[in-house]
Motif scaffolding. Structure first.
Motif, PDB file in Angstrom:
ATOM      1  N   SER A 457       0.841  -1.194   0.000  1.00 27.06           N
ATOM      2  CA  SER A 457       0.000   0.000   0.000  1.00 27.06           C
ATOM      3  C   SER A 457       0.873   1.239   0.000  1.00 27.06           C
ATOM      4  O   SER A 457       1.985   1.245   0.560  1.00 27.06           O
ATOM      5  CB  SER A 457      -0.898  -0.001   1.241  1.00 27.06           C
ATOM      6  OG  SER A 457      -1.732   1.138   1.261  1.00 27.06           O
ATOM      7  N   ASP A 459       0.368   5.067   1.310  1.00 28.41           N
ATOM      8  CA  ASP A 459      -0.546   5.822   2.161  1.00 28.41           C
ATOM      9  C   ASP A 459      -0.056   7.261   2.309  1.00 28.41           C
ATOM     10  O   ASP A 459       0.931   7.519   3.007  1.00 28.41           O
ATOM     11  CB  ASP A 459      -0.649   5.171   3.539  1.00 28.41           C
ATOM     12  CG  ASP A 459      -1.127   3.733   3.453  1.00 28.41           C
ATOM     13  OD1 ASP A 459      -2.029   3.479   2.643  1.00 28.41           O
ATOM     14  OD2 ASP A 459      -0.595   2.871   4.174  1.00 28.41           O
ATOM     15  N   ARG A 461      -0.559  11.560   3.118  1.00 26.35           N
ATOM     16  CA  ARG A 461      -1.210  12.492   4.036  1.00 26.35           C
ATOM     17  C   ARG A 461      -0.874  13.907   3.580  1.00 26.35           C
ATOM     18  O   ARG A 461       0.270  14.189   3.190  1.00 26.35           O
ATOM     19  CB  ARG A 461      -0.701  12.262   5.466  1.00 26.35           C
ATOM     20  CG  ARG A 461      -1.257  13.248   6.490  1.00 26.35           C
ATOM     21  CD  ARG A 461      -0.531  13.118   7.819  1.00 26.35           C
ATOM     22  NE  ARG A 461      -0.979  14.120   8.777  1.00 26.35           N
ATOM     23  CZ  ARG A 461      -0.216  14.630   9.731  1.00 26.35           C
ATOM     24  NH1 ARG A 461       1.042  14.241   9.856  1.00 26.35           N
ATOM     25  NH2 ARG A 461      -0.696  15.529  10.561  1.00 26.35           N
ATOM     26  N   LYS A 480      -4.779   8.711   4.598  1.00 25.42           N
ATOM     27  CA  LYS A 480      -5.225   7.389   4.171  1.00 25.42           C
ATOM     28  C   LYS A 480      -4.711   6.337   5.153  1.00 25.42           C
ATOM     29  O   LYS A 480      -3.587   6.426   5.641  1.00 25.42           O
ATOM     30  CB  LYS A 480      -4.708   7.069   2.769  1.00 25.42           C
ATOM     31  CG  LYS A 480      -5.161   5.707   2.261  1.00 25.42           C
ATOM     32  CD  LYS A 480      -4.427   5.317   0.986  1.00 25.42           C
ATOM     33  CE  LYS A 480      -4.797   3.876   0.616  1.00 25.42           C
ATOM     34  NZ  LYS A 480      -3.747   3.215  -0.142  1.00 25.42           N
ATOM     35  N   LYS A 499      -9.249  -0.134   2.808  1.00 27.29           N
ATOM     36  CA  LYS A 499      -8.682   1.203   2.665  1.00 27.29           C
ATOM     37  C   LYS A 499      -9.576   2.208   3.373  1.00 27.29           C
ATOM     38  O   LYS A 499     -10.802   2.117   3.303  1.00 27.29           O
ATOM     39  CB  LYS A 499      -8.537   1.583   1.187  1.00 27.29           C
ATOM     40  CG  LYS A 499      -7.687   0.624   0.365  1.00 27.29           C
ATOM     41  CD  LYS A 499      -7.654   1.030  -1.098  1.00 27.29           C
ATOM     42  CE  LYS A 499      -6.846   0.044  -1.936  1.00 27.29           C
ATOM     43  NZ  LYS A 499      -7.467  -1.295  -1.973  1.00 27.29           N
ATOM     44  N   PHE A 501     -10.069   6.483   4.038  1.00 23.37           N
ATOM     45  CA  PHE A 501      -9.709   7.859   3.694  1.00 23.37           C
ATOM     46  C   PHE A 501     -10.466   8.801   4.633  1.00 23.37           C
ATOM     47  O   PHE A 501     -11.695   8.724   4.733  1.00 23.37           O
ATOM     48  CB  PHE A 501     -10.075   8.181   2.246  1.00 23.37           C
ATOM     49  CG  PHE A 501      -9.396   7.306   1.230  1.00 23.37           C
ATOM     50  CD1 PHE A 501      -8.203   7.709   0.644  1.00 23.37           C
ATOM     51  CD2 PHE A 501      -9.934   6.072   0.874  1.00 23.37           C
ATOM     52  CE1 PHE A 501      -7.571   6.908  -0.290  1.00 23.37           C
ATOM     53  CE2 PHE A 501      -9.311   5.265  -0.052  1.00 23.37           C
ATOM     54  CZ  PHE A 501      -8.118   5.676  -0.642  1.00 23.37           C
ATOM     55  N   THR A 525     -15.142  10.222   6.821  1.00 23.58           N
ATOM     56  CA  THR A 525     -14.311   9.057   6.521  1.00 23.58           C
ATOM     57  C   THR A 525     -15.036   8.133   5.564  1.00 23.58           C
ATOM     58  O   THR A 525     -16.230   7.858   5.724  1.00 23.58           O
ATOM     59  CB  THR A 525     -13.959   8.284   7.804  1.00 23.58           C
ATOM     60  OG1 THR A 525     -13.176   9.106   8.653  1.00 23.58           O
ATOM     61  CG2 THR A 525     -13.184   7.011   7.490  1.00 23.58           C
TER      62      THR A 525
END
Length: 709
Positions: A457, A459, A461, A480, A499, A501, A525
């Protein structure tokens, strides 16, 4: 071999760096003299009001005065934080509406200083609040800095550091009585010894507790069986041979033994064991050993940090299930398990953090490997004609289940922010994660086939913060989170990763004199590919399958405030409103439908507190404190297990009142306290349809004495 090599490399690097001189900052003080709260939520020391995310902080003194002894107590002190307990010490933790027991890993991670405590979603090591500086609850995805397992947030338990300049210590003794239960006792102490003045110090903290149970199993002759004998010892050795180098070694030993360790109870404070109510199950033993080595070197432009952790965990516990009316399995099956978990985990983090200025950054790498096995020996009563209550059915005994799994992962992460103007800061972070997992499941020795898979993954920010006064800011961030997929036993297929967000905006600040502080956060979210576990009837047997069933949306707002109207008097309040709903599901799913509320999510929760510090006389300071917490009911919906008329399964709404009063006579302190003063008897957990719910602890009245030196 990889673990040993990584550890040796880290030690060698720092041994060479220790010879040079520079200045290193220490970062474990929770509150400075001006009452400005300082945290390390972003792996650097910052004022809480400057951190661009929602963080709840409870200082060490606050933890003691509020009587927070475990994660369940903490969940009532932080609105929006919930958990499920499977016996004392065993918690699955949820935050901000991301509440889901299914899946391979945790949704909320826990740390003790730099040591990760989450071994799996079901194996989270719950530390006893002992000599803590503070607890930080980081809300929302923390994937960039804390990786997998932190999609809902992260809880950091920060311990007090050794003092290299002063010999000091404290001894405490406590006696308490549980209503309709037994007397409990607790002894604890802290000893700080400077071994080399201003360079080397040892700090030892330990606690022993026994008794305090209240749950009975009358058919087995067990009374107050959930009283726990607990031994907890932590030692920290701090070495600062030069201004630029700091080494800290920590070892923690945790031993907990509970005779009646299911943690479940009925409203009459008893527990039922299926199918034999008189069977005495194995006692619960929850043990772990934790070793951590933290090395810090200030290079001038940045600080280099190494954190090495090794954990061994052994867990023996009973489990029982009895379907209640409304459950599809009602009067068809009930049973019990004896279970043994054996797990270990090694982790190594290396990171470089800038030393300040308008451009701040963090670069790091994280490696982890772990193994876990679960052995269950079980029996169950099966009545296909639904006649258990009439004495029908037949016992299927001597059953065997083994699950063995391993995980090896690594991450690369970075975070950077730049102050564009005096008050405007923009930042971004990213983490690349890769995980290799194996799984072996057997219902008879030697029959399983190992499965393996890789998950990865990226991820990111993004955040921005504007300081609209010297002590206040407004921020926005997008982050994320990620949780790896996992495996089922045959005949079911593996499931995919999840996942998360989150989009958040908030403000926090305080007046210049610290008499008023506040924080407000609103968030949205999207939780995609949520994994749920369902029961499937295969050839007459109920088997468990986990699968990706759909999508969740969570909307929430969190508020907090503290006001000091006069010297010594402080009022506090915090609240959370959560609207968490499943908005889409797989067409073949039998667990949920769109519109269902997510599990273990209260719509509204609040805490209120008042603390007054005063002098009983000229040389006798004292305090009085009152705390109240309220939480709406939480629900559980599983349409594969329950008739529609029995859904949702629900806990009770719960309001708890605690109070404490104390005085200090020189080096001696005395406190009188009451917890759950109204003796509320409510279901905390909604899992009542399987007789798997724990309840609020009865009223506790206790006295505590201490001596400092």
């Amino acid at each position: 071999m990889v673990s040993k090599t990584t550890f040796a490399a880290g030690v060698s690097v720092f041994a060479m760096l220790a010879a040079t001189t520079a200045h290193a900052q220490e970062s474990d003080d929770a509150v400075d003299s001006g009452q400005v709260i300082v945290v390390t939520a972003q792996k650097r020391e910052q004022r809480l009001i400057d951190v661009p995310m929602a963080v709840s902080v409870l200082g060490g003194e606050d933890l003691e005065q509020r009587g927070i002894n475990n994660v369940q107590d903490l969940s009532f002190a932080v609105p929006g934080l919930t958990m499920r307990e499977d016996g004392p010490g065993s918690y699955t933790i949820f935050l901000r509406g991301l509440a889901n027991q299914s899946g391979s890993g945790a949704l909320v991670s826990m740390y003790l200083d730099e040591a990760p405590l989450s071994l799996s979603g079901y194996d989270q090591l719950s530390p006893v609040p002992l000599d803590f500086a503070r607890v930080e609850v980081l809300k929302g995805p923390q994937g960039t800095l804390y990786g997998q397992g932190s999609a809902g947030g992260t809880i950091r338990f920060v311990t007090n550091d050794p003092n290299t300049s002063q010999f000091e210590g404290k001894l405490e003794g406590e006696v308490y009585n549980v209503a309709s239960g037994e007397v409990g006792t607790k002894l604890s102490g802290v000893l700080n010894i400077p071994l080399v003045q201003d360079q080397l110090a040892l700090r030892i903290a330990g606690a022993y507790e026994q008794g305090g149970g209240w749950i009975d199993q009358p058919e087995a002759g067990i009374k107050d069986g959930n009283g726990t004998e607990l031994i907890n010892v932590r030692a920290k050795l701090l070495w600062t041979p030069s201004d630029n180098f700091r080494a800290e070694a920590m070892a923690q030993i945790h031993r907990a033994d509970t005779k009646l360790g299911t943690g479940f109870e009925e409203p009459d404070r008893t527990v039922d064991i299926g199918p034999d109510r008189s069977k005495a199950m194995i006692p619960k033993e929850f043990d772990f050993d934790l070793y951590n080595l933290e090395l810090r070197y200030d290079m001038g432009f940045a600080e280099l940090v190494s954190a090495t952790t090794y954990i061994e965990h052994k867990h023996q516990y009973p489990f029982t299930y009895i379907p209640r009316p409304g459950n599809y399995s009602y009067n068809i099956v009930e049973g019990n398990d004896d279970r043994w978990v054996d797990a270990d985990q090694f982790s190594q983090e290396l990171r470089l953090t800038s030393s300040g200025g308008p451009f701040e950054w963090t670069l790091g790498v994280f490696y982890s490997e772990g193994d876990r096995s679960l052995l269950a020996l079980y029996e169950y009563l099966y009545a296909p004609d639904a006649d258990i209550s009439e004495g029908g059915g037949f016992l299927i005994g001597d059953q065997y289940y083994l699950s063995k799994s391993s995980s090896e992962s690594y991450s690369l992460f970075a975070d950077a922010s730049y102050k564009l103007f005096d008050r405007l800061t923009v930042g971004a972070g990213i983490r690349y994660f890769k995980d290799k997992q194996t799984s072996l499941i057997e219902y008879a020795p030697g029959t399983g086939v190992e499965q393996s898979a890789k998950f990865d993954s990226v991820d990111p920010r993004f955040y921005v913060s504007y300081q609209y006064s010297d002590n206040a800011s407004i921020y926005a961030n997008v982050a994320k989170g990620f949780r790896s997929g996992g495996f089922n036993s045959a005949p079911f297929a593996p499931y995919k990763p999840e996942k998360i967000f989150t989009y958040e905006i908030g403000t926090k600040g305080m007046t210049s004199d610290g008499a008023f502080s506040y924080d407000i956060a609103a968030f949205f979210t999207k939780y995609k590919d949520m994994v749920r576990r369902r029961l499937v009837n295969v050839n007459g047997a109920y088997l468990s399958e986990s699968s990706n069933i759909g999508e969740v949306e969570v909307k929430g707002i969190e508020l907090g405030a503290a006001v000091r109207p006069t010297t010594g008097l402080t009022f506090t309040a915090s609240a959370a409103y959560l609207d968490s709903e499943i908005v889409a599901t797989d067409a073949a799913d039998t667990v949920n439908i769109p519109g269902d509320r997510t599990d273990y999510t209260p719509k509204f929760s609040i805490t209120l507190g008042a603390n007054y510090e005063f002098d009983w006389s000229a040389n006798v300071p004292g305090f009085m404190r009152v705390d109240y917490s309220y939480r709406d009911k939480v629900t559980y919906i599983d349409r594969s297990s329950f008739l529609p008329s029995a859904l949702p399964q629900a806990s009770d709404d719960i309001g708890l009142l605690n109070a404490r009063i104390g005085a200090t006579f020189g080096a001696v302190g005395v406190e009188l306290y009451g917890q759950n003063i109204a003796n509320v008897n409510k279901a905390i957990d909604p899992y009542q349809g399987w007789a798997n719910s724990n309840r609020t602890r009865p009223r506790v009245i206790g006295v505590k004495g201490s001596v400092s030196f």
